[in-house]
Design a protein around this motif. Sequence first.
Motif, PDB file in Angstrom:
ATOM      1  N   PHE A  26      62.496 -14.390  94.630  1.00 30.41           N
ATOM      2  CA  PHE A  26      61.070 -14.126  94.795  1.00 30.41           C
ATOM      3  C   PHE A  26      60.363 -15.340  95.394  1.00 30.41           C
ATOM      4  O   PHE A  26      59.510 -15.208  96.287  1.00 30.41           O
ATOM      5  N   ARG A  29      61.255 -15.618  99.058  1.00 30.30           N
ATOM      6  CA  ARG A  29      60.588 -14.572  99.829  1.00 30.30           C
ATOM      7  C   ARG A  29      59.090 -14.858  99.927  1.00 30.30           C
ATOM      8  O   ARG A  29      58.471 -14.623 100.969  1.00 30.30           O
ATOM      9  N   ILE A  33      56.887 -15.086 103.348  1.00 32.36           N
ATOM     10  CA  ILE A  33      55.649 -14.334 103.592  1.00 32.36           C
ATOM     11  C   ILE A  33      54.496 -15.279 103.923  1.00 32.36           C
ATOM     12  O   ILE A  33      53.699 -15.023 104.836  1.00 32.36           O
ATOM     13  N   TRP A  44      52.618 -14.318  94.334  1.00 32.00           N
ATOM     14  CA  TRP A  44      52.954 -13.010  93.780  1.00 32.00           C
ATOM     15  C   TRP A  44      52.030 -12.695  92.605  1.00 32.00           C
ATOM     16  O   TRP A  44      51.658 -13.599  91.854  1.00 32.00           O
ATOM     17  N   THR A  84      53.604  -3.834  95.758  1.00 35.80           N
ATOM     18  CA  THR A  84      54.847  -4.626  95.767  1.00 35.80           C
ATOM     19  C   THR A  84      56.107  -3.791  95.526  1.00 35.80           C
ATOM     20  O   THR A  84      57.139  -4.333  95.174  1.00 35.80           O
ATOM     21  N   THR A  86      57.975  -2.019  97.804  1.00 33.49           N
ATOM     22  CA  THR A  86      58.977  -2.291  98.831  1.00 33.49           C
ATOM     23  C   THR A  86      59.542  -3.701  98.699  1.00 33.49           C
ATOM     24  O   THR A  86      60.760  -3.899  98.740  1.00 33.49           O
ATOM     25  N   GLU A  87      58.658  -4.697  98.542  1.00 31.45           N
ATOM     26  CA  GLU A  87      59.137  -6.077  98.433  1.00 31.45           C
ATOM     27  C   GLU A  87      60.063  -6.244  97.224  1.00 31.45           C
ATOM     28  O   GLU A  87      61.069  -6.943  97.294  1.00 31.45           O
ATOM     29  N   THR A  88      59.720  -5.598  96.117  1.00 34.93           N
ATOM     30  CA  THR A  88      60.555  -5.707  94.925  1.00 34.93           C
ATOM     31  C   THR A  88      61.946  -5.137  95.182  1.00 34.93           C
ATOM     32  O   THR A  88      62.959  -5.744  94.814  1.00 34.93           O
ATOM     33  N   LEU A  90      63.418  -4.787  98.108  1.00 36.05           N
ATOM     34  CA  LEU A  90      64.112  -5.651  99.074  1.00 36.05           C
ATOM     35  C   LEU A  90      64.706  -6.872  98.367  1.00 36.05           C
ATOM     36  O   LEU A  90      65.798  -7.337  98.701  1.00 36.05           O
ATOM     37  N   ILE A  91      63.982  -7.381  97.382  1.00 35.59           N
ATOM     38  CA  ILE A  91      64.490  -8.511  96.614  1.00 35.59           C
ATOM     39  C   ILE A  91      65.660  -8.076  95.747  1.00 35.59           C
ATOM     40  O   ILE A  91      66.658  -8.809  95.595  1.00 35.59           O
ATOM     41  N   ASP A 137      63.097   3.929 101.674  1.00 34.43           N
ATOM     42  CA  ASP A 137      61.668   3.623 101.573  1.00 34.43           C
ATOM     43  C   ASP A 137      60.881   4.695 102.334  1.00 34.43           C
ATOM     44  O   ASP A 137      61.428   5.433 103.145  1.00 34.43           O
ATOM     45  N   ARG A 212      47.302  -5.892  99.549  1.00 28.93           N
ATOM     46  CA  ARG A 212      47.373  -6.177 100.980  1.00 28.93           C
ATOM     47  C   ARG A 212      46.026  -6.638 101.496  1.00 28.93           C
ATOM     48  O   ARG A 212      45.001  -6.259 100.966  1.00 28.93           O
TER      49      ARG A 212
END
Length: 212
Positions: A26, A29, A33, A44, A84, A86-88, A90-91, A137, A212
């Motif tokens: 995290f 990432r 970002i 985050w 979050t 998608t980001e979660t 992806l992580i 996704d 966002r």
Amino acid sequence: YRKPQEETYKQEMSYDQAREIVKTIFQRRGDEIAELENNPGFRWDFSGGKGEKIGNLIRYFINDPQCPYPLAKGLYIFGPVGTTKTETMLIMERFCQQEGLKKAFVYCQFSKIYTDAKADANYNPVAPNVQNNRCFDEFGKYIGPVVRYGETIDPTETILEQRYNRWRTYGQLTFLVSNATPDEIKPQLSHMASDRLRQMVTPVLFSGESKR
């Protein structure tokens, strides 16, 4: 066939160890970002119970028996835009692949599957997407048939049906990320696909306002 049972899933590392690894991913990432968005103040936000949800996902992917989600089923991650999701995932993808976990998965987007199917008559939207544990996704953004070689095919329905069969036979897992709730998705699917979806994934809500 014999559907894999919960007890066949053995924990692969301690939760504390996994949590530290995910925390580091995290952080990395977040740095990415901050640089990409030219936003050195990026942080985050794990408020509103989100930290607990991520902790539960960590438990799920290491097969921790204390995880509140059924270990033998996939996941339906849903919630408002910008929470979050998608980001979660992806992580979690990075974490699982980096540590060689059994639940490692391939990440893809349903919108790209539909776009490619409509743009290229030679593209098969089904065959590559029924293989492996896989995270889709933008589930629900595009639903319905496309035409290939003069024949109509519904990628969502066909992929779900084939992945359902592979889940029952081999324990292959499906992860879905969506802005739509399960109730909002249900009327867009056939009765059979809706029933398959209910059986093969566990709903996980990411609540909160968009960041966002």
